[in-house]
Write a protein that holds these residues in place. Structure first.
Motif, short mmCIF file in Angstrom:
data_model
loop_
_atom_site.label_atom_id
_atom_site.label_comp_id
_atom_site.label_asym_id
_atom_site.label_seq_id
_atom_site.Cartn_x
_atom_site.Cartn_y
_atom_site.Cartn_z
N ASN A 118 3.67 5.16 15.52
CA ASN A 118 2.94 5.03 14.35
C ASN A 118 1.31 5.07 14.81
OD1 ASN A 118 2.76 4.41 11.36
ND2 ASN A 118 1.06 3.04 12.26
N ARG A 119 0.37 5.45 14.04
CA ARG A 119 -0.71 5.66 14.49
C ARG A 119 -1.74 4.31 15.00
NH1 ARG A 119 -4.52 8.66 10.17
NH2 ARG A 119 -4.10 6.49 9.30
N SER A 120 -1.33 3.37 14.07
CA SER A 120 -1.68 1.92 14.60
C SER A 120 -0.63 1.15 15.19
CB SER A 120 -2.20 1.14 13.35
OG SER A 120 -1.45 1.16 12.27
N GLY A 123 4.84 3.16 7.89
CA GLY A 123 4.06 2.52 6.79
C GLY A 123 4.75 1.66 5.93
N ILE A 124 4.54 1.65 4.44
CA ILE A 124 5.32 0.92 3.67
C ILE A 124 6.78 1.40 3.72
CG2 ILE A 124 5.42 0.73 1.00
CD1 ILE A 124 2.53 0.21 1.06
N MET A 125 6.83 3.01 3.48
CA MET A 125 8.19 3.37 3.52
C MET A 125 8.84 3.48 5.05
SD MET A 125 8.62 3.80 0.17
CE MET A 125 9.93 5.03 -0.04
N THR A 165 5.70 13.19 1.08
CA THR A 165 5.66 14.02 0.01
C THR A 165 4.65 15.00 0.42
OG1 THR A 165 6.58 12.41 -1.25
CG2 THR A 165 5.50 14.31 -2.61
N LYS A 196 -2.77 12.29 -5.20
CA LYS A 196 -2.29 13.18 -4.21
C LYS A 196 -1.09 14.13 -4.93
CE LYS A 196 0.83 12.35 -1.43
NZ LYS A 196 2.08 12.33 -0.80
N PHE A 233 3.60 1.84 -4.20
CA PHE A 233 3.33 3.10 -4.05
C PHE A 233 2.11 3.32 -4.35
CE2 PHE A 233 3.22 7.56 -5.50
CZ PHE A 233 3.34 8.19 -4.61
N ARG A 234 0.79 3.37 -3.36
CA ARG A 234 -0.46 3.51 -3.91
C ARG A 234 -0.71 4.49 -4.99
NH1 ARG A 234 -3.50 4.96 0.60
NH2 ARG A 234 -1.57 5.25 2.05
N MET A 236 7.16 10.55 8.32
CA MET A 236 6.92 9.94 7.11
C MET A 236 5.47 9.50 6.98
SD MET A 236 8.22 9.36 4.15
CE MET A 236 8.72 8.04 2.85
N VAL A 237 4.65 10.34 7.02
CA VAL A 237 3.21 9.95 6.72
C VAL A 237 2.52 10.57 5.18
CG1 VAL A 237 2.64 10.30 9.47
CG2 VAL A 237 2.90 12.34 7.65
N PRO A 238 1.32 10.14 5.11
CA PRO A 238 0.83 10.25 3.84
C PRO A 238 0.88 11.53 3.20
CG PRO A 238 -0.48 8.74 4.74
CD PRO A 238 0.30 9.48 5.81
N LYS A 284 2.78 -1.56 13.93
CA LYS A 284 3.90 -1.55 13.17
C LYS A 284 4.92 -0.85 13.99
CE LYS A 284 1.20 -0.24 9.32
NZ LYS A 284 0.28 1.05 8.57
P1 NAP Z 1 1.57 4.31 3.85
O1 NAP Z 1 2.01 3.02 3.79
O2 NAP Z 1 0.18 4.71 4.07
O3 NAP Z 1 2.23 4.90 5.53
C1 NAP Z 1 2.01 5.94 5.85
C2 NAP Z 1 1.85 5.61 7.48
O4 NAP Z 1 1.50 6.95 8.22
C3 NAP Z 1 1.05 4.72 8.13
O5 NAP Z 1 1.71 3.82 9.03
C4 NAP Z 1 -0.17 5.55 8.99
O6 NAP Z 1 -0.54 4.62 10.10
C5 NAP Z 1 0.50 6.65 9.11
N1 NAP Z 1 -0.32 7.84 9.42
C6 NAP Z 1 -1.09 8.03 8.55
N2 NAP Z 1 -1.64 9.27 8.63
C7 NAP Z 1 -1.26 9.66 9.92
C8 NAP Z 1 -1.78 10.76 10.86
N3 NAP Z 1 -2.47 11.74 10.52
N4 NAP Z 1 -1.03 10.63 11.95
C9 NAP Z 1 0.22 9.69 12.40
N5 NAP Z 1 0.32 8.78 11.67
C10 NAP Z 1 -0.43 8.51 10.39
O7 NAP Z 1 2.32 5.45 3.18
P2 NAP Z 1 3.89 5.25 2.38
O8 NAP Z 1 3.61 4.58 1.22
O9 NAP Z 1 4.75 4.74 3.51
O10 NAP Z 1 4.05 6.68 1.98
C11 NAP Z 1 4.31 7.78 3.04
C12 NAP Z 1 4.90 9.10 2.37
O11 NAP Z 1 6.01 8.81 1.54
C13 NAP Z 1 4.03 9.76 1.46
O12 NAP Z 1 3.96 11.08 1.52
C14 NAP Z 1 4.15 9.33 0.30
O13 NAP Z 1 3.85 9.98 -0.91
C15 NAP Z 1 5.78 9.08 0.19
N6 NAP Z 1 6.35 8.13 -0.79
C16 NAP Z 1 5.83 6.65 -0.87
C17 NAP Z 1 6.70 5.89 -1.67
C18 NAP Z 1 6.33 4.45 -1.98
O14 NAP Z 1 6.66 3.77 -3.02
N7 NAP Z 1 5.44 3.96 -0.86
C19 NAP Z 1 7.82 6.38 -2.29
C20 NAP Z 1 8.18 7.75 -2.27
C21 NAP Z 1 7.46 8.63 -1.42
P3 NAP Z 1 -1.84 3.84 10.29
O15 NAP Z 1 -1.15 2.47 10.10
O16 NAP Z 1 -2.45 4.11 11.34
O17 NAP Z 1 -2.57 4.01 8.93
#
Ligand code: NAP
Length: 305
Positions: free
Chosen positions: A33-35, A12-14, A98, A241, A234-235, A66-68, A38
């Motif tokens: 990745n699920r979709s 995902g984003i990270m 996280t 959560k 970061f959503r 690295m999933v949500p 990516k």
């Molecule tokens: P994100 O953009 O929503 O990415 C999550 C990825 O995981 C997506 O590509 C998603 O695939 C995949 N996914 C979700 N559920 C899944 C499942 N059950 N099985 C397989 N794949 C799955 O989230 P993110 O911002 O990268 O954050 C990821 C983690 O890092 C979270 O725990 C977040 O709290 C933490 N984090 C984020 C940031 C930030 O700035 N974004 C900073 C520090 C920490 P799909 O494409 O199919 O949805």
């Protein structure tokens, strides 16, 4: 042990920029990745795409997830199609997601029973930190496993610290999220206050940034707030959560977090009023609404992920 083959699950984003940085550092990175689009993006940028988790982890010396959220990590690592069932004996499993510290501890036990070496390694630094390979990584687990993971973590982060046994990384990350949310809330209140007085907010943030009010939150989020640019990042839904994680963990430890509890409610309100898909700087919109100010704010971004 060789750390040449890395499986990266959750692009995902990270995850995507982190996986790209690992490929750029010379590791053989296979992404899932699920979709699937990516993983195709990773394959076009030095990595490889797998069709499922079993294929991704089959030859991996290191598996990164690295999933949500906690249930997402559980679903990718456990069960007959999960990481634990298919990864090589002795492989390192680094969870950069996280999640709840108690879930991290339980999954670490399960990973060890499956012959893996688990590390919980949540990150801080946001999307830009992931792109720049400049993340702060707080790691829980065995020190020897942390040492073995060092070359991998060095390719995605700059400040990498072993903070204790399994679960400790997630506990430190919960504290991180408390501090960041409180900072964004205070910065948002300051901007609403300054705008009410017609102050030049760019000038104000410049001078505030040079004094004790300065912070990385001000540096990274101040201009976004002034521009009303709440593209994630970061959503806010993910920060919601995380406020749930820190307040629940504090309650378990009989620790009282009055400010954390209040900010958790303010984050919850902003998500409940439709802004969960915005960057967490979108907390500003909730602050505006409290003062009856809304004319300057955009419509919420379309839901992501
Ligand atoms: P994100 O953009 O929503 O990415 C999550 C990825 O995981 C997506 O590509 C998603 O695939 C995949 N996914 C979700 N559920 C899944 C499942 N059950 N099985 C397989 N794949 C799955 O989230 P993110 O911002 O990268 O954050 C990821 C983690 O890092 C979270 O725990 C977040 O709290 C933490 N984090 C984020 C940031 C930030 O700035 N974004 C900073 C520090 C920490 P799909 O494409 O199919 O949805």
């Amino acid at each position: 042990m060789s750390t040449q083959n890395i499986a990266f699950i959750g692009l995902g984003i990270m995850g995507l920029p982190m996986a790209k940085n690992l490929a750029a550092a010379g590791f053989h990175v296979t992404g899932y990745n699920r979709s699937p689009d990516k993983a195709a993006d990773l394959a076009a940028n030095g990595g490889h795409a797998a069709a499922n988790i079993a294929e991704a982890v089959a030859d991996a010396d290191v598996v990164i997830t690295m999933v949500p959220d906690s249930p997402d990590v559980e679903s990718v690592v456990t069960g007959e199609n999960g990481v634990f069932a298919h990864a090589k004996d002795g492989a390192l499993w680094i969870d950069n997601s996280t999640i709840r510290p108690d879930v991290a501890v339980a999954l670490a036990d399960e990973a060890r029973a499956a012959g893996l070496r688990p590390l919980d390694g949540p990150v801080s630094g946001g999307e830009q930190g992931a792109i720049d390979a400049a993340l702060s990584i707080m790691v829980g687990g065995e020190k020897a496993d942390f040492d073995d993971a060092a070359p991998v973590l060095a390719a995605i982060g700059k400040t990498i610290v072993h903070v204790g046994p399994s679960g400790s990384g997630q506990t430190v990350k919960a504290a991180n999220q408390l501090i960041v949310a409180a900072n964004i809330q205070a910065l948002s209140e300051a901007v609403v206050f300054l705008e009410a007085y017609g102050v030049d907010t760019s000038a104000a943030l410049q001078v505030l940034g040079g004094g004790l009010a300065g912070s990385k939150v001000l540096d990274q989020k101040g201009q976004k707030i002034l521009d009303r640019n709440f593209d994630p990042g970061f959503r806010l839904a993910l920060h919601h959560k995380d406020m749930g994680i820190v307040t629940a963990a504090a309650r378990e430890a009989s620790v009282v977090l009055p400010l954390g509890a209040l900010v958790a409610q303010l984050v919850a309100s902003t998500v409940a009023t439709g802004d969960g898909a915005l960057d967490h700087s979108g907390l500003f919109r909730g602050v505006e609404r409290l003062s009856g100010v809304s004319s300057t704010t955009p419509e919420p971004a379309p839901a992501a992920g």
